[in-house]
Design a protein around this motif. Structure first.
Motif, mmCIF file in Angstrom:
data_model
loop_
_atom_site.group_PDB
_atom_site.id
_atom_site.type_symbol
_atom_site.label_atom_id
_atom_site.label_comp_id
_atom_site.label_asym_id
_atom_site.label_seq_id
_atom_site.Cartn_x
_atom_site.Cartn_y
_atom_site.Cartn_z
ATOM 1 N N GLY A 176 0.801 -1.216 0.000
ATOM 2 C CA GLY A 176 0.000 0.000 0.000
ATOM 3 C C GLY A 176 0.836 1.268 0.000
ATOM 4 N N GLY A 177 2.147 1.128 -0.198
ATOM 5 C CA GLY A 177 3.042 2.282 -0.178
ATOM 6 C C GLY A 177 3.171 2.957 -1.532
ATOM 7 N N LYS A 178 4.208 3.787 -1.628
ATOM 8 C CA LYS A 178 4.480 4.529 -2.861
ATOM 9 C C LYS A 178 5.788 4.027 -3.447
ATOM 10 C CE LYS A 178 2.030 8.477 -0.901
ATOM 11 N NZ LYS A 178 2.121 9.878 -0.392
ATOM 12 N N MET A 179 5.747 3.654 -4.716
ATOM 13 C CA MET A 179 6.882 2.978 -5.353
ATOM 14 C C MET A 179 7.226 3.647 -6.675
ATOM 15 S SD MET A 179 7.156 -1.078 -6.262
ATOM 16 C CE MET A 179 8.758 -1.878 -6.202
ATOM 17 N N ALA A 180 8.535 3.798 -6.921
ATOM 18 C CA ALA A 180 9.012 4.338 -8.188
ATOM 19 C C ALA A 180 9.992 3.361 -8.807
ATOM 20 C CB ALA A 180 9.676 5.700 -7.981
ATOM 21 N N GLU A 200 1.941 -10.316 -4.411
ATOM 22 C CA GLU A 200 1.171 -10.366 -3.162
ATOM 23 C C GLU A 200 1.127 -9.004 -2.479
ATOM 24 O OE1 GLU A 200 1.069 -12.919 1.039
ATOM 25 O OE2 GLU A 200 2.523 -13.405 -0.529
ATOM 26 N N ARG A 201 2.277 -8.300 -2.460
ATOM 27 C CA ARG A 201 2.305 -6.928 -1.941
ATOM 28 C C ARG A 201 2.246 -5.955 -3.104
ATOM 29 N NH1 ARG A 201 6.474 -6.179 3.093
ATOM 30 N NH2 ARG A 201 5.775 -7.958 4.353
ATOM 31 N N LYS A 202 1.358 -4.960 -2.970
ATOM 32 C CA LYS A 202 1.181 -3.997 -4.054
ATOM 33 C C LYS A 202 1.289 -2.577 -3.506
ATOM 34 C CE LYS A 202 -2.201 -6.871 -6.569
ATOM 35 N NZ LYS A 202 -2.210 -7.996 -5.600
ATOM 36 N N PRO A 203 1.909 -1.678 -4.257
ATOM 37 C CA PRO A 203 1.886 -0.265 -3.848
ATOM 38 C C PRO A 203 0.541 0.355 -4.175
ATOM 39 C CG PRO A 203 2.999 -0.499 -5.955
ATOM 40 C CD PRO A 203 2.646 -1.895 -5.512
ATOM 41 N N SER A 204 0.242 1.456 -3.547
ATOM 42 C CA SER A 204 -0.966 2.203 -3.919
ATOM 43 C C SER A 204 -0.645 3.198 -5.037
ATOM 44 C CB SER A 204 -1.518 2.961 -2.710
ATOM 45 O OG SER A 204 -0.560 3.886 -2.205
ATOM 46 N N LEU A 205 0.616 3.627 -5.089
ATOM 47 C CA LEU A 205 1.102 4.516 -6.149
ATOM 48 C C LEU A 205 2.306 3.861 -6.805
ATOM 49 C CD1 LEU A 205 1.281 7.303 -7.650
ATOM 50 C CD2 LEU A 205 2.818 8.036 -5.799
ATOM 51 N N LEU A 206 2.272 3.731 -8.114
ATOM 52 C CA LEU A 206 3.388 3.168 -8.874
ATOM 53 C C LEU A 206 3.743 4.131 -9.995
ATOM 54 C CD1 LEU A 206 5.332 0.795 -9.455
ATOM 55 C CD2 LEU A 206 3.550 -0.160 -10.945
ATOM 56 N N VAL A 207 4.986 4.624 -9.972
ATOM 57 C CA VAL A 207 5.463 5.557 -10.990
ATOM 58 C C VAL A 207 6.597 4.901 -11.753
ATOM 59 C CG1 VAL A 207 6.507 7.806 -11.420
ATOM 60 C CG2 VAL A 207 4.756 7.550 -9.652
ATOM 61 N N VAL A 208 6.457 4.858 -13.075
ATOM 62 C CA VAL A 208 7.439 4.227 -13.959
ATOM 63 C C VAL A 208 8.048 5.304 -14.838
ATOM 64 C CG1 VAL A 208 7.772 2.545 -15.803
ATOM 65 C CG2 VAL A 208 6.134 2.071 -13.967
ATOM 66 N N LEU A 231 -7.023 -2.599 -9.987
ATOM 67 C CA LEU A 231 -6.327 -3.278 -8.903
ATOM 68 C C LEU A 231 -6.126 -2.380 -7.687
ATOM 69 C CD1 LEU A 231 -3.558 -4.991 -11.090
ATOM 70 C CD2 LEU A 231 -5.600 -6.089 -10.132
ATOM 71 N N GLY A 232 -6.597 -1.137 -7.781
ATOM 72 C CA GLY A 232 -6.445 -0.192 -6.682
ATOM 73 C C GLY A 232 -5.099 0.513 -6.677
ATOM 74 N N ILE A 233 -4.438 0.554 -7.837
ATOM 75 C CA ILE A 233 -3.109 1.156 -7.938
ATOM 76 C C ILE A 233 -3.159 2.361 -8.868
ATOM 77 C CG2 ILE A 233 -0.698 0.772 -8.638
ATOM 78 C CD1 ILE A 233 -1.174 -2.219 -8.032
ATOM 79 N N ASN A 234 -2.604 3.466 -8.417
ATOM 80 C CA ASN A 234 -2.514 4.689 -9.212
ATOM 81 C C ASN A 234 -1.195 4.639 -9.982
ATOM 82 O OD1 ASN A 234 -2.846 7.231 -10.253
ATOM 83 N ND2 ASN A 234 -2.453 8.305 -8.329
ATOM 84 N N LEU A 235 -1.269 4.319 -11.275
ATOM 85 C CA LEU A 235 -0.086 4.087 -12.112
ATOM 86 C C LEU A 235 0.174 5.292 -13.008
ATOM 87 C CD1 LEU A 235 2.125 2.269 -13.435
ATOM 88 C CD2 LEU A 235 0.298 1.280 -14.842
ATOM 89 N N TYR A 259 8.997 8.534 -1.964
ATOM 90 C CA TYR A 259 8.636 7.133 -2.225
ATOM 91 C C TYR A 259 9.223 6.208 -1.174
ATOM 92 C CZ TYR A 259 7.262 8.982 -6.756
ATOM 93 O OH TYR A 259 6.657 9.706 -7.753
ATOM 94 N N ASN A 260 8.399 5.256 -0.747
ATOM 95 C CA ASN A 260 8.877 4.248 0.202
ATOM 96 C C ASN A 260 9.898 3.320 -0.449
ATOM 97 O OD1 ASN A 260 5.543 4.344 0.634
ATOM 98 N ND2 ASN A 260 6.779 4.779 2.456
ATOM 99 N N ASP A 261 9.642 2.956 -1.710
ATOM 100 C CA ASP A 261 10.494 1.996 -2.420
ATOM 101 C C ASP A 261 10.856 2.552 -3.787
ATOM 102 O OD1 ASP A 261 10.377 -0.490 -0.600
ATOM 103 O OD2 ASP A 261 8.254 0.022 -0.853
ATOM 104 N N VAL A 262 12.150 2.618 -4.067
ATOM 105 C CA VAL A 262 12.641 3.097 -5.349
ATOM 106 C C VAL A 262 13.640 2.078 -5.884
ATOM 107 C CG1 VAL A 262 13.843 4.939 -6.581
ATOM 108 C CG2 VAL A 262 12.362 5.508 -4.633
ATOM 109 N N ILE A 263 13.425 1.629 -7.117
ATOM 110 C CA ILE A 263 14.356 0.694 -7.744
ATOM 111 C C ILE A 263 14.933 1.358 -8.983
ATOM 112 C CG2 ILE A 263 14.698 -1.620 -8.680
ATOM 113 C CD1 ILE A 263 12.263 -2.544 -7.135
ATOM 114 N N CYS A 264 16.238 1.348 -9.071
ATOM 115 C CA CYS A 264 16.957 1.987 -10.183
ATOM 116 C C CYS A 264 17.453 0.909 -11.141
ATOM 117 C CB CYS A 264 18.120 2.800 -9.632
ATOM 118 S SG CYS A 264 19.120 3.581 -10.911
ATOM 119 N N PHE A 265 17.016 0.976 -12.400
ATOM 120 C CA PHE A 265 17.343 -0.048 -13.386
ATOM 121 C C PHE A 265 18.427 0.373 -14.367
ATOM 122 C CE2 PHE A 265 13.292 -1.476 -11.819
ATOM 123 C CZ PHE A 265 13.373 -2.858 -11.880
#
Length: 420
Positions: A176-180, A200-208, A231-235, A259-265
């Motif tokens: 339910g967190g914010k993820m980038a 199983e775990r989903k953010p509420s906000l997903l920014v790509v 799915l209840g996600i703001n993409l 953002y709670n979670d940020v992944i750098c690719f």
């Protein structure tokens, strides 16, 4: 047994060789490899050659087979493993077995085992580590893509967070967190979008984010904003190359919290520093992209480390449990790794493709080891189908599946393509 195999002989020296596999003996298992997806890690191994941590020092004299994202069928089982495996079993493989702490791995370290071969002898270390995994499906490419998906699953699990007054790390992304996901519309990024939406775990906000609009548009057509909303996600898909102040714009999407979670690719300094700058309190930055430069550096705000509980982690592989989870999620239709694939080819295309991998646009290059086929982009199938009935039918099957590679297309290709 004789087999064709792509082997590394030294720095930027890959060759399609004809080799003879030794007898397996009582402790061995022999496999037929049907599919392998090419990985940037193999390109990095080709660049570094014998200097790579998994490639033996003597590859010039004793070449090893490359490729580690492979799937196929077991064709021979030694006496000591008949309690575990049967001829005809399908398999996928976890290459990073870390047997007794060793970095040896199929696809880097073994003269008789790697994914870019028609047949291989499985190392006993792989068997002892329970890394030859039974695979209950006749769709081979899902088995190949389980390895990269396992890396993404492991990355999501490696994110960690804390609570004030406690020294316990709570593992995993914030539900339910914010993820980038930054620079995240390449093949691994697409897998991460899929897992963020359907895990199983989903953010509420997903920014790509990315700076390539065409790739962003493709991602948005596969994983739509509308589907995410269901799915209840703001993409949001954001082209940061068009923004005057990307950090400000990305933080604004969170309401200023970060953002709670940020992944750098991407191993690009400005992207890493952007990731640092958009972290929330107790935010976790995962540097997923493996650089080839051993001196790669970027600035990190240590004020935020001290006062805002910012932390960083790096992941580069999943473990065997992650592999099993990836296979399960794909077979149950929860995730669809097909989005990663943008090209198909035969074993004859591996050397040139691997050595030029960074220059070839698109996502995963999926190889079928027993056919003769030039590397072909899925979006080229229709044009090639005007003169070739094989490509015409493949184009139809792909177009009926939203432009994605699929089980029916694979079956048709394996049945009708020219054999190597």
């Amino acid at each position: 047994m004789n087999t064709k195999a792509v082997r590394i002989h030294g720095k930027m020296d890959l060759r399609l060789d004809d080799i003879t596999l030794s007898d397996i003996g009582p402790d061995g298992v022999r496999v037929k490899i049907v599919s392998d997806s090419l990985c940037m890690s193999t390109y990095k191994a080709a660049i570094e050659g014998e200097d790579h941590k998994r490639v033996p020092d003597n590859v010039a004299e004793n070449p090893t087979i490359v490729g580690h994202e492979f799937c196929g069928e077991i064709i021979e089982v030694g006496e000591n493993w008949k309690h575990r495996y049967n001829v005809g079993d399908k398999f996928s493989i976890q290459p990073a077995h870390f047997y007794k702490g060793s970095l040896l791995a199929p696809g880097y370290s073994y003269p008789e085992c790697g994914g870019n071969a028609q047949y291989a002898n499985i190392p006993v270390e792989t068997l002892l580590s329970d890394c030859l995994l039974k695979y209950d499906s006749d769709t081979y490419f899902y088995g190949s893509l389980a390895e990269p998906m396992s890396c993404i699953i492991g990355t999501f699990k490696a994110m960690y967070h804390t609570k004030a007054g406690s020294y316990v790390h709570e593992m995993g992304i914030v539900d339910g967190g914010k993820m980038a996901l930054l620079a995240s519309v390449g093949p691994m990024g697409l897998g991460a979008i899929d897992l963020a939406l359907h895990g199983e775990r989903k953010p509420s906000l997903l920014v790509v984010t990315d700076i390539d609009q065409a790739r962003l548009d493709r991602a948005a057509s596969i994983f739509t904003v509308e589907h995410a909303k269901e799915l209840g996600i703001n993409l949001h898909y954001v082209n940061t190359g068009k923004l005057e102040n990307p950090v400000e714009a990305l933080r604004d999407l969170t309401g200023g919290t970060g953002y709670n979670d940020v992944i750098c690719f991407a191993p690009v300094r400005p992207v890493v520093e952007q990731a640092d700058a958009i972290l929330a309190y107790d935010g976790c930055l995962n540097f997923f992209a493996g650089p080839t430069d051993s001196n790669f550096k970027a600035e990190f705000n240590f004020f935020n480390v001290h006062y805002n509980a910012a932390h960083v982690v790096g992941t580069c592989a999943g473990n065997t449990d992650d592999m099993r989870e990836a296979l399960k999620l794909a077979n149950e239709g929860i995730i669809n790794p097909s989005a990663m694939v943008t090209h198909i080819g035969g074993l004859n295309a591996v050397v040139e493709t691997t050595l030029n991998l960074p220059k070839i646009p698109g996502g995963k290059k999926l190889i079928y080891n027993h056919i003769d086929l030039p590397l072909t982009a899925l979006d080229e199938l229709e044009e090639k189908g005007k003169t070739d009935p094989l490509f015409k039918e493949l184009a139809r099957l792909v177009n009926e599946n939203n432009g994605l590679w699929n089980a029916d297309a694979e079956k048709y290709l394996l049945a009708n393509a020219k054999k190597l």
